[in-house]
Design a protein around this motif. Structure first.
Motif, PDB file in Angstrom:
ATOM      1  N   UNK A   1       0.829  -1.203   0.000  1.00 16.16           N
ATOM      2  CA  UNK A   1       0.000   0.000   0.000  1.00 16.16           C
ATOM      3  C   UNK A   1       0.867   1.259   0.000  1.00 16.16           C
ATOM      4  N   UNK A   2       1.840   1.318   0.908  1.00 15.65           N
ATOM      5  CA  UNK A   2       2.675   2.507   1.028  1.00 15.65           C
ATOM      6  C   UNK A   2       3.509   2.738  -0.234  1.00 15.65           C
ATOM      7  N   UNK A   3       4.045   1.653  -0.780  1.00 12.63           N
ATOM      8  CA  UNK A   3       4.889   1.782  -1.974  1.00 12.63           C
ATOM      9  C   UNK A   3       4.088   2.342  -3.151  1.00 12.63           C
ATOM     10  N   UNK A   4       2.876   1.842  -3.334  1.00 16.82           N
ATOM     11  CA  UNK A   4       2.043   2.307  -4.447  1.00 16.82           C
ATOM     12  C   UNK A   4       1.787   3.806  -4.343  1.00 16.82           C
ATOM     13  N   UNK A   5       1.422   4.279  -3.172  1.00 16.26           N
ATOM     14  CA  UNK A   5       1.071   5.691  -3.019  1.00 16.26           C
ATOM     15  C   UNK A   5       2.307   6.590  -3.026  1.00 16.26           C
ATOM     16  N   UNK A   6       3.387   6.132  -2.417  1.00  9.59           N
ATOM     17  CA  UNK A   6       4.612   6.940  -2.427  1.00  9.59           C
ATOM     18  C   UNK A   6       5.171   7.045  -3.843  1.00  9.59           C
ATOM     19  N   UNK A   7       5.208   5.933  -4.550  1.00 10.56           N
ATOM     20  CA  UNK A   7       5.712   5.955  -5.927  1.00 10.56           C
ATOM     21  C   UNK A   7       4.811   6.794  -6.836  1.00 10.56           C
ATOM     22  N   UNK A   8       3.486   6.753  -6.588  1.00  9.01           N
ATOM     23  CA  UNK A   8       2.570   7.582  -7.371  1.00  9.01           C
ATOM     24  C   UNK A   8       2.886   9.059  -7.159  1.00  9.01           C
ATOM     25  N   UNK A   9       3.102   9.446  -5.890  1.00  9.09           N
ATOM     26  CA  UNK A   9       3.461  10.833  -5.607  1.00  9.09           C
ATOM     27  C   UNK A   9       4.811  11.205  -6.195  1.00  9.09           C
ATOM     28  N   UNK A  10       5.730  10.234  -6.200  1.00 10.98           N
ATOM     29  CA  UNK A  10       7.069  10.465  -6.755  1.00 10.98           C
ATOM     30  C   UNK A  10       6.992  10.730  -8.258  1.00 10.98           C
ATOM     31  N   UNK A  11       6.210   9.912  -8.964  1.00  6.75           N
ATOM     32  CA  UNK A  11       6.116  10.036 -10.415  1.00  6.75           C
ATOM     33  C   UNK A  11       5.265  11.227 -10.849  1.00  6.75           C
ATOM     34  N   UNK A  12       4.235  11.544 -10.061  1.00  3.81           N
ATOM     35  CA  UNK A  12       3.351  12.646 -10.438  1.00  3.81           C
ATOM     36  C   UNK A  12       3.957  14.012 -10.120  1.00  3.81           C
ATOM     37  N   UNK A  13       4.869  14.052  -9.171  1.00  2.00           N
ATOM     38  CA  UNK A  13       5.526  15.311  -8.831  1.00  2.00           C
ATOM     39  C   UNK A  13       4.548  16.357  -8.327  1.00  2.00           C
TER      40      UNK A  13
END
Length: 210
Positions: free
Chosen positions: A140-152
């Motif tokens: 769960x955490x990885x999906x949301x953190x990576x989404x925020x990372x990629x979306x900037x």
């Protein structure tokens, strides 16, 4: 997060487990956005937020273990429309599906926190609970953190889609509660009707005095 870095993100997630109104759907993408700017280390953000999830879940597990079966039964006896048999059925269900409930529950809004309490009540082995919680939280955490990372700069878009999932879950919970209450009210009414009919039948069978 600005003050403490990745440990601050982990602390925020730990608090979110204890106080669900603080949404991880905001904390995690924001941590990813901070990592994209170089303010946080991406791997450290994932590690510390997962650790925070585990710490918060263990605290709720402890509350469930403190409550225990006896206290839950005592509470059930005092609640309207709830029978002790409901607690027994819930325990039986958790014994069959507890592992899946803990693992997948970590990826469902609202239930992310609540699932730890029945695990504590049922005294699921702590090592097993910790393993399932850590694994589910890591996903769960990885999906949301990576989404925020990629979306900037557009990290807040994640919250909009997460809200849709949250509303679906809330609607499902409200529907389930309504179905339970309506069914239980009908059951009690049938019980009162059957009891009244039985009393009337006994009265009609009694010999009448002359």
């Amino acid at each position: 997060m600005e003050t403490l870095g990745a440990p601050g993100a982990g602390l925020a997630v730990a608090i979110e487990n204890l106080f669900p109104p603080i949404p991880s759907e905001v904390i995690l993408p924001l941590a990813g956005f901070a990592a994209s700017r170089g303010d946080l280390n991406l791997v450290a953000a994932i590690v510390f937020t997962t650790l925070g999830s585990l710490i918060g879940a263990l605290a709720l597990y402890g509350i469930g273990a403190w409550l225990g079966r006896d206290r839950m039964r005592a509470i059930a006896r005092k609640l309207p429309l709830v029978d002790v048999h409901d607690v027994d059925r819930t325990e039986a269900w958790f014994q069959r599906h507890g592992s899946k409930a803990v693992f997948f529950g970590r990826m469902i809004p609202i239930f992310r926190s609540l699932i730890s309490i029945p695990a504590g009540i049922e005294r699921m082995p702590v090592w097993k609970f910790a393993l399932l919680t850590t694994t589910g939280s890591l996903i769960w955490n990885s999906v949301f953190i990576l989404a925020g990372f990629w979306l900037g700069e557009q990290w807040h878009v994640v919250e909009q889609y997460a809200d849709i999932l949250k509303y679906v879950v809330i609607a499902g919970v409200v529907g389930a509660v309504a179905w339970f209450v309506i069914g239980r009210v009908r059951k009690h009414r049938r019980g009162h009707t059957d009891s009244a009919a039985a009393r009337a039948d006994r009265t009609s069978r009694e010999p009448q005095g002359e």
